[in-house]
Design a protein around this motif. Sequence first.
Motif, mmCIF file in Angstrom:
data_model
loop_
_atom_site.group_PDB
_atom_site.id
_atom_site.type_symbol
_atom_site.label_atom_id
_atom_site.label_comp_id
_atom_site.label_asym_id
_atom_site.label_seq_id
_atom_site.Cartn_x
_atom_site.Cartn_y
_atom_site.Cartn_z
ATOM 1 N N THR A 85 0.838 -1.184 -0.029
ATOM 2 C CA THR A 85 0.055 0.041 0.111
ATOM 3 C C THR A 85 0.920 1.279 -0.023
ATOM 4 O O THR A 85 2.072 1.373 0.584
ATOM 5 C CB THR A 85 -0.915 -0.007 1.299
ATOM 6 O OG1 THR A 85 -0.359 -0.179 2.474
ATOM 7 C CG2 THR A 85 -2.113 -1.132 1.064
ATOM 8 N N GLN A 124 0.459 4.219 1.335
ATOM 9 C CA GLN A 124 0.729 4.897 2.791
ATOM 10 C C GLN A 124 0.848 6.470 2.367
ATOM 11 O O GLN A 124 0.353 7.020 1.500
ATOM 12 C CB GLN A 124 1.591 4.257 3.632
ATOM 13 C CG GLN A 124 1.108 2.937 4.133
ATOM 14 C CD GLN A 124 -0.164 2.691 4.744
ATOM 15 O OE1 GLN A 124 -0.708 3.768 5.684
ATOM 16 N NE2 GLN A 124 -1.008 1.629 4.484
ATOM 17 N N THR A 148 -6.247 -3.219 4.515
ATOM 18 C CA THR A 148 -5.306 -2.521 5.186
ATOM 19 C C THR A 148 -6.197 -1.139 5.614
ATOM 20 O O THR A 148 -6.021 -0.662 6.564
ATOM 21 C CB THR A 148 -4.352 -2.135 3.937
ATOM 22 O OG1 THR A 148 -3.552 -3.234 3.665
ATOM 23 C CG2 THR A 148 -3.309 -1.112 4.754
ATOM 24 N N TYR A 149 -7.112 -0.726 4.754
ATOM 25 C CA TYR A 149 -8.176 0.324 4.906
ATOM 26 C C TYR A 149 -8.646 0.126 6.262
ATOM 27 O O TYR A 149 -8.721 1.051 7.164
ATOM 28 C CB TYR A 149 -9.076 0.631 3.956
ATOM 29 C CG TYR A 149 -10.341 1.297 4.213
ATOM 30 C CD1 TYR A 149 -10.169 2.458 4.595
ATOM 31 C CD2 TYR A 149 -11.532 0.493 3.901
ATOM 32 C CE1 TYR A 149 -11.532 3.147 5.046
ATOM 33 C CE2 TYR A 149 -12.867 0.957 4.309
ATOM 34 C CZ TYR A 149 -12.721 2.429 4.812
ATOM 35 O OH TYR A 149 -13.776 3.191 5.034
ATOM 36 N N SER A 187 -4.243 3.374 1.512
ATOM 37 C CA SER A 187 -4.419 1.817 1.369
ATOM 38 C C SER A 187 -4.401 1.465 -0.364
ATOM 39 O O SER A 187 -4.854 0.526 -0.593
ATOM 40 C CB SER A 187 -5.652 1.402 1.955
ATOM 41 O OG SER A 187 -5.394 1.607 3.278
ATOM 42 N N SER A 246 -3.399 0.205 -3.513
ATOM 43 C CA SER A 246 -2.327 -0.794 -3.566
ATOM 44 C C SER A 246 -1.546 -0.722 -4.994
ATOM 45 O O SER A 246 -2.135 -0.292 -5.957
ATOM 46 C CB SER A 246 -2.893 -2.121 -3.870
ATOM 47 O OG SER A 246 -2.192 -3.176 -3.691
#
Length: 305
Positions: free
Chosen positions: A58, A60, A154-155, A194, A196
């Motif tokens: 991700t 970030q 991830t989110y 998040s 990708s």
Amino acid sequence: MQELLCRLVAECRDACSSGGVASYIPELAKADPRMLGVSVLTTERTFFQGGDASFPFTMQSISKLISLALAIEELGEDHVFERVGMDPTADPFNSIMRLEMVRPHRPQNPLINAGALVILSLLPYRDSKTRIAVVLAWARRLLGNNAITVHEPTYISEKNTSDRNRSLAFFLRSVGSLKGDVEDLLDTYFRQCSMSVTTKELAFLGMVLALDGIDPFSGERLLRRATARVLRALMATCGLYDGSGEFAVRVGIPAKSGVGGGIVAAVPGRMGIGVFGPALDGKGNSVGGMAVLEHLSARGNLRVL
Ligand code: DON
């Protein structure tokens, strides 16, 4: 080049053992700290890759470049920099301290978390759903991949754990530096973080910035020259937070890091570089990724700072 990149990854992999994966976002803690990859895009429009170049991770904080580009293009540089500063900080990326101490209570630059939250709050969209749709559309263009999406686990992981970002956003609203629905704004922030990518998309983005805003394949102008230059200047001075000075000395290339382990770098007029290594130093920057960039910069004579 291909051979050089494979050799650099092999040489730098051991450096990863001095770092650790981001553990404050549980999903990121699952990463393998020995992973290391690099992609390079040159003016011949050829991608070269080494190591785990195609492994998804991700963006970030690297995503902060996308929404900043969008804000500058849509609202103008003057408007954006009335609301956030353009100076480096010697504090961690998620620090709250200086926000209270300095008046006006304005984030010092758009690449720290507080600054990125203010940037998102400036975008004139109704809610997170509309806002993230526009950010994603810009990300797809600037990363050269129409299939970019948000990595849902991830989110959700960050949304469930991010007390620090919530504190920053509520503080900013309390002092009038940010307006609107804080949770809705944070939702966009967690989603943009998040998104990708692989190192290949970062190399593409690096090349767009290296070419002052031009798509390296189609020749289309994606950003105004001035916008690309603002981004590169902020990357050079603030891109690795409180590690920006040391990185400028060791590597000498404008770059932006993320706690997913990615770093994007732009060598003006020459090259876009993406690296990935989830083992981070204490400042949240990829140790293996910085090692690869340092060697690549020295061997390719890429230093511009
Ligand atoms: O907000 C956070 O803490 C993360 N989503 C992003 C921070 C980050 O990537 C800092 N960069 N090195």
